[in-house]
Design an enzyme around this catalytic site. Structure first.
Site, PDB file in Angstrom:
ATOM      1  N   SER A  16      -3.895  -8.139  20.145  1.00 35.39           N
ATOM      2  CA  SER A  16      -5.098  -8.536  19.400  1.00 35.39           C
ATOM      3  C   SER A  16      -5.800  -9.693  20.104  1.00 35.39           C
ATOM      4  CB  SER A  16      -4.689  -8.989  17.997  1.00 35.39           C
ATOM      5  OG  SER A  16      -5.776  -9.636  17.368  1.00 35.39           O
ATOM      6  N   TYR A  51       0.816 -14.142  13.457  1.00 32.12           N
ATOM      7  CA  TYR A  51       0.207 -12.937  14.043  1.00 32.12           C
ATOM      8  C   TYR A  51      -0.102 -13.128  15.534  1.00 32.12           C
ATOM      9  CZ  TYR A  51      -3.267  -9.080  14.197  1.00 32.12           C
ATOM     10  OH  TYR A  51      -3.984  -7.948  14.490  1.00 32.12           O
ATOM     11  N   LYS A  58       1.406 -11.086  18.669  1.00 28.41           N
ATOM     12  CA  LYS A  58       0.506 -10.295  19.509  1.00 28.41           C
ATOM     13  C   LYS A  58       0.571 -10.731  20.968  1.00 28.41           C
ATOM     14  CE  LYS A  58      -1.277  -7.320  16.611  1.00 28.41           C
ATOM     15  NZ  LYS A  58      -0.710  -5.956  16.612  1.00 28.41           N
TER      16      LYS A  58
HETATM   17  P1  NAD Z   1      -4.326  -0.992   8.718  1.00 27.96           P
HETATM   18  O1  NAD Z   1      -3.774  -1.936   7.718  1.00 27.96           O
HETATM   19  O2  NAD Z   1      -5.424  -0.083   8.327  1.00 27.96           O
HETATM   20  O3  NAD Z   1      -3.173  -0.098   9.355  1.00 27.96           O
HETATM   21  C1  NAD Z   1      -1.885  -0.566   9.599  1.00 27.96           C
HETATM   22  C2  NAD Z   1      -0.908   0.468   9.120  1.00 27.96           C
HETATM   23  O4  NAD Z   1       0.428   0.058   9.472  1.00 27.96           O
HETATM   24  C3  NAD Z   1      -0.921   0.648   7.599  1.00 27.96           C
HETATM   25  O5  NAD Z   1      -1.180   1.985   7.270  1.00 27.96           O
HETATM   26  C4  NAD Z   1       0.466   0.215   7.156  1.00 27.96           C
HETATM   27  O6  NAD Z   1       0.981   0.959   6.061  1.00 27.96           O
HETATM   28  C5  NAD Z   1       1.287   0.440   8.411  1.00 27.96           C
HETATM   29  N1  NAD Z   1       2.509  -0.371   8.435  1.00 27.96           N
HETATM   30  C6  NAD Z   1       2.605  -1.688   8.140  1.00 27.96           C
HETATM   31  N2  NAD Z   1       3.876  -2.102   8.256  1.00 27.96           N
HETATM   32  C7  NAD Z   1       4.609  -1.021   8.629  1.00 27.96           C
HETATM   33  C8  NAD Z   1       5.979  -0.829   8.914  1.00 27.96           C
HETATM   34  N3  NAD Z   1       6.848  -1.844   8.819  1.00 27.96           N
HETATM   35  N4  NAD Z   1       6.403   0.398   9.288  1.00 27.96           N
HETATM   36  C9  NAD Z   1       5.518   1.424   9.373  1.00 27.96           C
HETATM   37  N5  NAD Z   1       4.207   1.295   9.104  1.00 27.96           N
HETATM   38  C10 NAD Z   1       3.748   0.084   8.740  1.00 27.96           C
HETATM   39  O7  NAD Z   1      -4.810  -1.910   9.956  1.00 27.96           O
HETATM   40  P2  NAD Z   1      -5.521  -1.556  11.352  1.00 27.96           P
HETATM   41  O8  NAD Z   1      -6.674  -2.458  11.486  1.00 27.96           O
HETATM   42  O9  NAD Z   1      -5.688  -0.098  11.528  1.00 27.96           O
HETATM   43  O10 NAD Z   1      -4.409  -2.107  12.365  1.00 27.96           O
HETATM   44  C11 NAD Z   1      -3.707  -1.319  13.293  1.00 27.96           C
HETATM   45  C12 NAD Z   1      -3.183  -2.231  14.403  1.00 27.96           C
HETATM   46  O11 NAD Z   1      -4.285  -2.795  15.116  1.00 27.96           O
HETATM   47  C13 NAD Z   1      -2.362  -3.407  13.895  1.00 27.96           C
HETATM   48  O12 NAD Z   1      -1.288  -3.650  14.786  1.00 27.96           O
HETATM   49  C14 NAD Z   1      -3.339  -4.557  13.953  1.00 27.96           C
HETATM   50  O13 NAD Z   1      -2.701  -5.808  14.055  1.00 27.96           O
HETATM   51  C15 NAD Z   1      -4.121  -4.195  15.190  1.00 27.96           C
HETATM   52  N6  NAD Z   1      -5.425  -4.847  15.285  1.00 27.96           N
HETATM   53  C16 NAD Z   1      -6.460  -4.449  14.503  1.00 27.96           C
HETATM   54  C17 NAD Z   1      -7.686  -5.086  14.661  1.00 27.96           C
HETATM   55  C18 NAD Z   1      -8.888  -4.650  13.880  1.00 27.96           C
HETATM   56  O14 NAD Z   1      -9.997  -5.146  14.193  1.00 27.96           O
HETATM   57  N7  NAD Z   1      -8.756  -3.772  12.912  1.00 27.96           N
HETATM   58  C19 NAD Z   1      -7.839  -6.141  15.566  1.00 27.96           C
HETATM   59  C20 NAD Z   1      -6.770  -6.519  16.338  1.00 27.96           C
HETATM   60  C21 NAD Z   1      -5.562  -5.858  16.200  1.00 27.96           C
END
Ligand code: NAD
Length: 299
Positions: free
Chosen positions: A153, A166, A170
């Site tokens: 991230s 976090y 990351k």
């Molecule tokens: P989201 O919350 O929509 O999706 C994350 C999913 O992970 C959820 O469906 C949740 O149920 C699942 N999850 C959580 N803990 C779990 C576990 N222990 N075992 C199995 N599944 C689990 O969020 P997102 O934005 O789609 O994030 C996806 C990834 O991208 C994450 O790692 C997040 O940190 C990273 N990220 C997202 C952004 C963004 O702008 N959305 C930015 C930087 C990083």
């Protein structure tokens, strides 16, 4: 140029019940991969669980003519990680691609962050990515083929207020990516990371509403699919992805200041400007190249 296909490949996508992971799973399946759709189905903070999100994505993939199986194990436990990999092997007979995407948030200012809140976030992002990849690794090594994509991230790469847990997790994933790239090289296992920015439940309260369409998850997944493809030769790299923009992010070292025969505190003070120079920088491909740069400077 031919369309990029994943026929005959088996992929695990963790946290694929919604958001970015769901889109990664849909795209890989649409291009012929058989996909393990893993999702614990909990809240953004990591509480609760539900079989619903993973099952819904599997249904969607099947409706579109693809192949997928749901898995609701927890990436943060060794048993859960083993079970996710076993689901791929038992259902589809092999495993080629691991997309570590599952994640939660427990944002707090550093002063107010309890040790458990630090541990819980590291457990899912960093330890979870370690555990799932570790369970997959012997199979990837044995078949001398693998593609692993980590999800880091911008918060980890550049820091973010309220995200000590976090951002630590990351940035840890960047180190894990580089080390696994080195260890996987001999076995044609390529390991890379994305640093996404997209509109999901994780960010919907942070971004202005007019960015909802511009930051769709569809604009992140192509990079994941490319890094997961057999024709991708890059490894150990991190790519910032969002809104249709893709850029390499790198760790580099400036030219530095070198003094032979003893370094005093005053030397450091007096040469602080040179020490902070960033150009010309060294973009070392591994620790060997960085160590040689130090050796060359002092020989
Ligand atoms: P989201 O919350 O929509 O999706 C994350 C999913 O992970 C959820 O469906 C949740 O149920 C699942 N999850 C959580 N803990 C779990 C576990 N222990 N075992 C199995 N599944 C689990 O969020 P997102 O934005 O789609 O994030 C996806 C990834 O991208 C994450 O790692 C997040 O940190 C990273 N990220 C997202 C952004 C963004 O702008 N959305 C930015 C930087 C990083």
């Amino acid at each position: 140029m031919a369309e990029l296909r994943f026929d005959g490949r088996v992929a695990i996508v963790t946290g694929a019940g919604q958001g970015l992971g769901r889109q990664h799973a849909l795209e890989l399946a649409a291009r012929g991969a058989k996909v393990v759709v893993n999702d614990l189905g909990g809240s953004l903070h990591g509480s609760g669980s539900s079989t619903g999100p993973a099952a819904a994505v599997v249904e969607e993939i099947k409706k579109n003519g693809g192949e997928a199986v749901a898995n609701t194990d927890n990436v943060a436990t060794p048993e859960g990680a083993e079970a996710i990999v076993r689901t791929a092997l038992d259902t589809f007979g092999k495993l080629d691609i691991v997309v570590n995407n599952a994640g939660i948030l427990r944002d707090k200012s550093f002063k107010n962050m309890a040790p458990e809140e630090f541990d819980q976030v590291l457990a899912v992002h960093l330890r979870g990515s370690f555990l799932v990849t570790h369970a997959a690794w012997p199979h990837l090594r044995e078949q001398a083929y693998g593609r692993v994509v980590m999800t880091t991230s911008p918060a980890g790469l550049f820091g973010n207020f309220g995200q000590a847990n976090y951002s630590s997790a990351k940035m840890g994933l960047v180190g894990l990516t580089k080390t696994l790239a080195a260890e996987g090289a001999k076995y044609n296992i390529k390991v890379n990371a994305i640093a996404p920015i997209a509109w999901t439940r994780m960010t919907e309260e942070l971004f202005p509403p007019e960015y909802k369409e511009k930051l769709s998850v569809e604009l992140v997944t192509p990079v994941v699919a490319w890094l997961a493809h057999e024709t991708n030769e890059s490894t150990g790299e991190t790519y910032s992805v969002g809104g249709g923009r893709v850029a390499r992010v790198f760790v580099a070292e400036g030219p530095g200041f070198t003094k032979q025969g003893g370094l005093s505190v005053e030397d450091v003070r007096d040469n602080w400007q040179q020490i902070n120079e960033v150009e010309p920088y060294l973009l070392a491909k591994d620790i060997g190249e960085q160590t040689m740069a130090v050796f060359n400077a002092i020989k």
